[in-house]
Design a protein around this motif. Sequence first.
Motif, PDB file in Angstrom:
ATOM      1  N   VAL A 118     -91.205-119.304 -52.802  1.00 26.27           N
ATOM      2  CA  VAL A 118     -90.658-120.640 -53.080  1.00 26.27           C
ATOM      3  C   VAL A 118     -91.092-121.107 -54.422  1.00 26.27           C
ATOM      4  O   VAL A 118     -92.091-120.822 -54.870  1.00 26.27           O
ATOM      5  CB  VAL A 118     -91.377-121.690 -51.963  1.00 26.27           C
ATOM      6  CG1 VAL A 118     -90.566-122.980 -52.001  1.00 26.27           C
ATOM      7  CG2 VAL A 118     -91.119-121.190 -50.391  1.00 26.27           C
ATOM      8  N   LYS A 128     -93.853-120.650 -58.906  1.00 27.85           N
ATOM      9  CA  LYS A 128     -93.364-119.788 -57.652  1.00 27.85           C
ATOM     10  C   LYS A 128     -94.521-119.609 -56.711  1.00 27.85           C
ATOM     11  O   LYS A 128     -95.981-119.023 -57.489  1.00 27.85           O
ATOM     12  CB  LYS A 128     -92.810-118.480 -57.857  1.00 27.85           C
ATOM     13  CG  LYS A 128     -91.387-118.689 -58.613  1.00 27.85           C
ATOM     14  CD  LYS A 128     -90.527-117.502 -58.921  1.00 27.85           C
ATOM     15  CE  LYS A 128     -89.317-117.402 -59.557  1.00 27.85           C
ATOM     16  NZ  LYS A 128     -88.720-116.331 -60.103  1.00 27.85           N
ATOM     17  N   LYS A 138     -81.916-117.812 -49.275  1.00 28.89           N
ATOM     18  CA  LYS A 138     -82.072-118.110 -50.336  1.00 28.89           C
ATOM     19  C   LYS A 138     -81.460-119.330 -50.879  1.00 28.89           C
ATOM     20  O   LYS A 138     -79.864-119.278 -50.582  1.00 28.89           O
ATOM     21  CB  LYS A 138     -81.657-116.880 -51.087  1.00 28.89           C
ATOM     22  CG  LYS A 138     -81.850-116.850 -52.706  1.00 28.89           C
ATOM     23  CD  LYS A 138     -81.810-115.898 -53.597  1.00 28.89           C
ATOM     24  CE  LYS A 138     -82.008-116.209 -55.089  1.00 28.89           C
ATOM     25  NZ  LYS A 138     -81.342-117.134 -55.633  1.00 28.89           N
ATOM     26  N   TYR A 155     -83.876-125.641 -49.408  1.00 31.29           N
ATOM     27  CA  TYR A 155     -85.138-126.430 -49.549  1.00 31.29           C
ATOM     28  C   TYR A 155     -85.661-126.581 -48.468  1.00 31.29           C
ATOM     29  O   TYR A 155     -85.224-126.741 -47.235  1.00 31.29           O
ATOM     30  CB  TYR A 155     -84.595-127.836 -50.301  1.00 31.29           C
ATOM     31  CG  TYR A 155     -83.927-127.834 -51.416  1.00 31.29           C
ATOM     32  CD1 TYR A 155     -84.947-128.174 -52.430  1.00 31.29           C
ATOM     33  CD2 TYR A 155     -82.539-127.861 -51.817  1.00 31.29           C
ATOM     34  CE1 TYR A 155     -84.456-127.954 -53.839  1.00 31.29           C
ATOM     35  CE2 TYR A 155     -82.403-127.682 -52.995  1.00 31.29           C
ATOM     36  CZ  TYR A 155     -83.308-127.755 -54.238  1.00 31.29           C
ATOM     37  OH  TYR A 155     -82.947-127.651 -55.344  1.00 31.29           O
ATOM     38  N   GLY A 162     -89.605-127.409 -51.796  1.00 33.10           N
ATOM     39  CA  GLY A 162     -89.284-126.387 -52.789  1.00 33.10           C
ATOM     40  C   GLY A 162     -88.090-125.795 -52.380  1.00 33.10           C
ATOM     41  O   GLY A 162     -87.608-126.057 -51.533  1.00 33.10           O
ATOM     42  N   GLU A 163     -87.660-124.656 -53.291  1.00 30.13           N
ATOM     43  CA  GLU A 163     -86.135-124.047 -52.911  1.00 30.13           C
ATOM     44  C   GLU A 163     -86.738-122.421 -52.875  1.00 30.13           C
ATOM     45  O   GLU A 163     -87.726-122.097 -53.864  1.00 30.13           O
ATOM     46  CB  GLU A 163     -85.574-124.091 -54.267  1.00 30.13           C
ATOM     47  CG  GLU A 163     -84.178-123.467 -53.829  1.00 30.13           C
ATOM     48  CD  GLU A 163     -83.538-123.334 -55.366  1.00 30.13           C
ATOM     49  OE1 GLU A 163     -82.091-122.642 -55.294  1.00 30.13           O
ATOM     50  OE2 GLU A 163     -83.786-123.824 -56.312  1.00 30.13           O
ATOM     51  N   ILE A 164     -86.219-121.975 -51.760  1.00 32.48           N
ATOM     52  CA  ILE A 164     -86.424-120.555 -51.381  1.00 32.48           C
ATOM     53  C   ILE A 164     -85.758-119.780 -52.413  1.00 32.48           C
ATOM     54  O   ILE A 164     -84.559-119.617 -52.455  1.00 32.48           O
ATOM     55  CB  ILE A 164     -86.238-120.118 -50.018  1.00 32.48           C
ATOM     56  CG1 ILE A 164     -86.792-121.121 -48.862  1.00 32.48           C
ATOM     57  CG2 ILE A 164     -86.151-118.671 -49.811  1.00 32.48           C
ATOM     58  CD1 ILE A 164     -86.484-120.795 -47.542  1.00 32.48           C
ATOM     59  N   SER A 165     -86.434-118.866 -53.116  1.00 32.39           N
ATOM     60  CA  SER A 165     -86.058-118.093 -54.275  1.00 32.39           C
ATOM     61  C   SER A 165     -85.889-116.454 -53.846  1.00 32.39           C
ATOM     62  O   SER A 165     -85.180-115.892 -54.294  1.00 32.39           O
ATOM     63  CB  SER A 165     -86.991-118.182 -55.361  1.00 32.39           C
ATOM     64  OG  SER A 165     -88.271-117.651 -55.075  1.00 32.39           O
ATOM     65  N   THR A 182     -86.501-113.602 -49.918  1.00 30.24           N
ATOM     66  CA  THR A 182     -86.668-113.410 -48.484  1.00 30.24           C
ATOM     67  C   THR A 182     -86.491-111.900 -48.297  1.00 30.24           C
ATOM     68  O   THR A 182     -86.025-111.247 -49.113  1.00 30.24           O
ATOM     69  CB  THR A 182     -85.767-114.219 -47.525  1.00 30.24           C
ATOM     70  OG1 THR A 182     -84.605-113.850 -47.941  1.00 30.24           O
ATOM     71  CG2 THR A 182     -85.864-115.697 -47.825  1.00 30.24           C
ATOM     72  N   ILE A 185     -94.905-123.092 -43.966  1.00 27.86           N
ATOM     73  CA  ILE A 185     -93.707-123.732 -44.384  1.00 27.86           C
ATOM     74  C   ILE A 185     -93.687-124.698 -43.090  1.00 27.86           C
ATOM     75  O   ILE A 185     -93.754-124.322 -41.673  1.00 27.86           O
ATOM     76  CB  ILE A 185     -92.399-122.841 -44.343  1.00 27.86           C
ATOM     77  CG1 ILE A 185     -92.436-122.119 -45.551  1.00 27.86           C
ATOM     78  CG2 ILE A 185     -91.195-123.847 -44.092  1.00 27.86           C
ATOM     79  CD1 ILE A 185     -90.977-120.986 -45.274  1.00 27.86           C
TER      80      ILE A 185
END
Length: 512
Positions: free
Chosen positions: A51, A59, A72, A75, A87-90, A92, A115
């Motif tokens: 994230v 990160k 990906k 939020y 946060g934003e998933i960057s 997986t 999460i």
Amino acid sequence: MGCGSCGTGKPGGCKSHGSCGTGSCNRMNVHDWLMNLPFSDPESSCKVVEVSFNKGSRKEYFRNNSLQYFEKGAYVTVEGVSGFDVGEISLTGELVRLQMKKKGVDEFNPDMKRILRQPSEKDVELFQQNKAREPQMLMRCRAIARQLNIQMKLSEVEIQADGKKATFFYTADDRVDFREMIKIYAGEFKVKVEMRQIGIRQEAAKVGGIGSCGRELCCSTWLTDFKSVTTTAARYQNLSINQTKLSGQCGRLKCCLNYELDTYLDALQQFPDNADTLETTRGTAHLIKKDIFKNLMWYVLPDSSKQYPLTIQRVKEIKRLNGRGEKVEELQAVELVNNKPKEIEPQFVDVVGQISLRSLERGSKRRKEKDHREQQQQRNDRKGGSGGGHNEREAKAERSHEPQQRGGGGGQQRNAGNEQQRQGNNQGGGGNNKPPQQQQQRNQQQKPKQQQQPQRQGGEGNNNQQQGSGNNKPPQQQQKHPPRQQRPHHNQRPPQDKKPPQQTPPPPSDKA
């Protein structure tokens, strides 16, 4: 152009290194190509996701204990310090394991944060409100640090989504005592303060910018770790040691100097070692540079400044002869053929005499006359007024020569007076029938004493006019408006030592 470290050959370059697991990108899409492979097992898949916060500047890894799948770019609401954060998933999938292995993070660490859920509307609204406070808070914090005279530079402020914690990123050369500053920050902003020192390169990664190559900085897009860069890398690549050109936005040596260093080192392996000098009969030749693209070595002799390019085989042969104590007479330099077309130098053209001064003078004279006519026309338009006009002014000038009428029968007397005045002027002028312009030139050439005599004689004619018409006004008042051709400029006055020339009276009317 493919990836420099993995050679995947992705279009536009594998800047993110997502396919090889050497890094991650916060602005580019990363495809998990390991997900559809046969050995992929849902039970053994990675339960950790990466994230990113604050547009990818930070990160962290969070455990996904729920059965919900996050893609990906989605939020999520995660655990924070005494609260929650958004946060934003960057990243997986299996690529997260490679990243965690690279950074030394334990996948099965029990203290890893989790999460919580997908963000609700209240979470998003609170997150946007706190993010809007960051610019003003950063300006206020810099002002406080300046008042306290603390030698530090605040580069970024990050507020948690619930607004309970704020992280201050700063750079400093020496150790900083900011205990008093933390108390002021906590009391003014009502948050938990965390001070985190970063390097100059990390600061450039957070601020961002455009490099000399025209692209966005590597440290702010895909570069995750910073390796040391020395001037030795520039020497291997035959680059001039210019600190201004070799430095990046952070003031340190550019990270891209290490990208092609391995390629240069591999190419330099075929060049002979200990070939810095060659013994010749003319003296010792010194090596000045190596060209790995053409496989040439450039030498210079002490008695001249000419550079001699030698092949690798010739250099090895000369070193073998020097090892046996022999000196070569010639270096046998290679003749380089330049395939570029030679530029044609412009020839000298003699333009003296093509442009004469007379033509320039005529042109300037025409321009002056044109400007004078335009100014005269504008001046006449302004004098004409709303109902005047050019024709009306000419009519007024013609009427000014006619005698003024007084009473009913004064017209015949004035005509008789005009006849007598014309006869007096002819007598005073000595019977001169020349045009007015020639008479004016003649009067200007005469002496002042001779100039006054015809005027006095002309005055006698004017007296006869006064007797015939009964008008006692002097002749200057009778002719209030001279003809338009003889009217002087409104800004110019006639010279005091010379009187204006005698005006020619109008022709007699038919009634006379």
